[in-house]
Write a protein that holds these residues in place. Structure first.
Motif, PDB file in Angstrom:
ATOM      1  N   GLN A 182       0.827  -1.204   0.000  1.00 56.23           N
ATOM      2  CA  GLN A 182       0.000   0.000   0.000  1.00 56.23           C
ATOM      3  C   GLN A 182       0.867   1.262   0.000  1.00 56.23           C
ATOM      4  O   GLN A 182       0.598   2.220  -0.742  1.00 56.23           O
ATOM      5  CB  GLN A 182      -0.926  -0.008   1.226  1.00 56.23           C
ATOM      6  CG  GLN A 182      -1.941  -1.130   1.228  1.00 56.23           C
ATOM      7  CD  GLN A 182      -2.925  -1.030   0.088  1.00 56.23           C
ATOM      8  OE1 GLN A 182      -3.247   0.062  -0.367  1.00 56.23           O
ATOM      9  NE2 GLN A 182      -3.410  -2.167  -0.386  1.00 56.23           N
ATOM     10  N   GLU A 183       1.908   1.259   0.813  1.00 53.39           N
ATOM     11  CA  GLU A 183       2.804   2.409   0.845  1.00 53.39           C
ATOM     12  C   GLU A 183       3.578   2.529  -0.465  1.00 53.39           C
ATOM     13  O   GLU A 183       3.812   3.623  -0.973  1.00 53.39           O
ATOM     14  CB  GLU A 183       3.785   2.267   2.020  1.00 53.39           C
ATOM     15  CG  GLU A 183       4.706   3.465   2.227  1.00 53.39           C
ATOM     16  CD  GLU A 183       3.991   4.722   2.690  1.00 53.39           C
ATOM     17  OE1 GLU A 183       4.658   5.758   2.822  1.00 53.39           O
ATOM     18  OE2 GLU A 183       2.762   4.681   2.909  1.00 53.39           O
ATOM     19  N   ARG A 186       1.355   4.137  -2.957  1.00 54.70           N
ATOM     20  CA  ARG A 186       1.253   5.585  -2.708  1.00 54.70           C
ATOM     21  C   ARG A 186       2.448   6.315  -3.294  1.00 54.70           C
ATOM     22  O   ARG A 186       2.315   7.359  -3.939  1.00 54.70           O
ATOM     23  CB  ARG A 186       1.146   5.844  -1.202  1.00 54.70           C
ATOM     24  CG  ARG A 186       0.887   7.302  -0.850  1.00 54.70           C
ATOM     25  CD  ARG A 186       0.744   7.485   0.652  1.00 54.70           C
ATOM     26  NE  ARG A 186       2.019   7.422   1.336  1.00 54.70           N
ATOM     27  CZ  ARG A 186       2.864   8.459   1.418  1.00 54.70           C
ATOM     28  NH1 ARG A 186       2.566   9.612   0.849  1.00 54.70           N
ATOM     29  NH2 ARG A 186       3.995   8.340   2.082  1.00 54.70           N
ATOM     30  N   ARG A 275      -9.134   4.034  -0.876  1.00 50.83           N
ATOM     31  CA  ARG A 275      -8.347   3.575   0.276  1.00 50.83           C
ATOM     32  C   ARG A 275      -6.993   4.263   0.346  1.00 50.83           C
ATOM     33  O   ARG A 275      -6.510   4.624   1.416  1.00 50.83           O
ATOM     34  CB  ARG A 275      -8.168   2.061   0.214  1.00 50.83           C
ATOM     35  CG  ARG A 275      -9.460   1.265   0.356  1.00 50.83           C
ATOM     36  CD  ARG A 275      -9.183  -0.227   0.506  1.00 50.83           C
ATOM     37  NE  ARG A 275     -10.408  -1.015   0.436  1.00 50.83           N
ATOM     38  CZ  ARG A 275     -10.822  -1.661  -0.649  1.00 50.83           C
ATOM     39  NH1 ARG A 275     -10.075  -1.643  -1.747  1.00 50.83           N
ATOM     40  NH2 ARG A 275     -11.942  -2.342  -0.641  1.00 50.83           N
ATOM     41  N   LYS A 279      -7.618   6.432   3.248  1.00 50.11           N
ATOM     42  CA  LYS A 279      -7.309   5.385   4.226  1.00 50.11           C
ATOM     43  C   LYS A 279      -8.462   4.424   4.494  1.00 50.11           C
ATOM     44  O   LYS A 279      -8.338   3.502   5.289  1.00 50.11           O
ATOM     45  CB  LYS A 279      -6.842   5.988   5.567  1.00 50.11           C
ATOM     46  CG  LYS A 279      -5.715   6.996   5.443  1.00 50.11           C
ATOM     47  CD  LYS A 279      -4.489   6.405   4.760  1.00 50.11           C
ATOM     48  CE  LYS A 279      -3.361   7.434   4.670  1.00 50.11           C
ATOM     49  NZ  LYS A 279      -2.207   6.928   3.886  1.00 50.11           N
ATOM     50  N   ARG A 280      -9.611   4.627   3.835  1.00 51.41           N
ATOM     51  CA  ARG A 280     -10.733   3.725   4.049  1.00 51.41           C
ATOM     52  C   ARG A 280     -11.733   3.876   2.904  1.00 51.41           C
ATOM     53  O   ARG A 280     -11.720   4.883   2.182  1.00 51.41           O
ATOM     54  CB  ARG A 280     -11.447   4.005   5.377  1.00 51.41           C
ATOM     55  CG  ARG A 280     -12.103   5.370   5.459  1.00 51.41           C
ATOM     56  CD  ARG A 280     -12.558   5.713   6.864  1.00 51.41           C
ATOM     57  NE  ARG A 280     -13.199   7.015   6.925  1.00 51.41           N
ATOM     58  CZ  ARG A 280     -14.498   7.231   6.787  1.00 51.41           C
ATOM     59  NH1 ARG A 280     -15.320   6.192   6.602  1.00 51.41           N
ATOM     60  NH2 ARG A 280     -15.017   8.436   6.869  1.00 51.41           N
TER      61      ARG A 280
END
Length: 325
Positions: A182-183, A186, A275, A279-280
């Motif tokens: 996920q990072e 990003r 997300r 973050k959601r």
């Protein structure tokens, strides 16, 4: 070791060939100033293989030999060892010495040996090989560029107009995020946005884009989400080469969902973008999005996921595009 972690040497080899002058300017500025770049450069891989048959065959290692002309008018050969994502190697300094000596012995040309260290041990800084025996002294001292040190120069890389800065940034973030997809997603999105915002011409953008993509690898679904989001970002900013990006993206597979009718990939891209940004993805939104099968609607929702400032604003866009009931 994961597949994504292993393939650092191939992009580095190609990046050195493509951006040799820019690489030297960033990593070895003093040597860069001594070279007359108006006279070009020539890579001598065959010559290197003749004196060092093991060159570029070790794990995570790239060895390059380039012929350049100095500002003084002299010809010089520059040997570049790139230890990309390698572990500390006890014999590294000796190998630098042996390659330098063999090249000089065979061709009687002065050779500058320069080492790029791409490992993650900040204390490993080899720079010298030598010994004294019976009054005889043998020594090779060579400059090094420790890529780890560029972490502290991140702001400088962000402001740097040198396109090779993005290759370094991609290498560093690929290392830092290899255990966090996920990072990593990003950062991949941020690096590509940085690239398209720098004002390079189309050819330069897609050349650097290839190296960033090559270094910062992701699982297919997550990668597709990143590419779709960047595509929508470019459309919003009305980038002049968005059509070329679509062709590039199609080759990469980021828009398989729309080109091949597999809308699941596009739905996943919308949810993953939410997300990544917020973050959601609330269950109510997720349920409604997963019920959609219109590619045009999903593409618009993905664009909204990229540009909206909040989940509430996205919810209003969703309600406008797909009224409830």
């Amino acid at each position: 070791m994961s597949k994504r972690r292993a393939d650092y040497d191939s992009p580095w080899k190609e990046a050195l060939e493509c951006y040799f002058e820019q690489f030297m300017a960033l990593c070895f500025p003093e040597a860069h100033r001594q070279i007359d770049w108006t006279r070009g450069r020539e890579f001598l891989d065959k010559e290197l293989q003749q004196v060092a048959p093991d060159a570029a065959h070790g794990p995570m290692r790239v060895d390059k030999l380039a012929k350049v002309w100095l500002q003084s008018g002299d010809e010089a050969w520059v040997l570049i060892h790139v230890e990309v994502q390698g572990e500390a190697e006890a014999e590294f300094e000796e190998r630098m010495y042996l390659y330098n000596a063999r090249l000089y012995d065979r061709y009687r040309r002065r050779v500058a040996s320069l080492a790029v260290l791409g490992d993650e041990r900040p204390d490993w800084r080899p720079h010298r090989f030598g010994y004294d025996l019976c009054g005889c002294r043998v020594e090779l001292t060579f400059p090094t560029a420790k890529l780890w040190d560029f972490r502290a120069r991140w702001a400088e890389l962000e402001q740097c107009d040198n396109p090779f800065a993005l290759v370094l940034m991609a290498h560093l973030k690929a290392q830092e995020t290899r255990r966090d997809d996920q990072e990593r997603a990003r950062w991949k999105r941020a690096l590509i946005r940085d690239l398209v915002d720098r004002g390079y011409d189309e050819k330069e953008v897609f050349r650097v884009l290839r190296f960033v993509d090559w270094l910062v690898r992701l699982p297919d679904d997550l990668d597709r989400s990143v590419w779709q989001e960047v595509h929508d970002y470019m459309e919003v900013k009305k980038m002049p080469y968005v059509a070329s990006f679509e062709r590039f993206g199609f080759e990469r597979g980021f828009n398989d969902g729309m080109q091949q009718g597999a809308v699941k990939a596009v739905r996943d891209a919308v949810l993953e973008t939410l997300r990544l940004r917020f973050k959601r993805a609330p269950r109510a939104l997720t349920t409604r999005i997963r019920a959609l099968d219109d590619p045009a609607v999903l593409k618009e929702l993905h664009r909204q996921a990229v540009v909206t400032e909040s989940l509430e604003e996205f919810g209003r866009a969703l309600a406008s595009a797909v009224p409830e009931g």
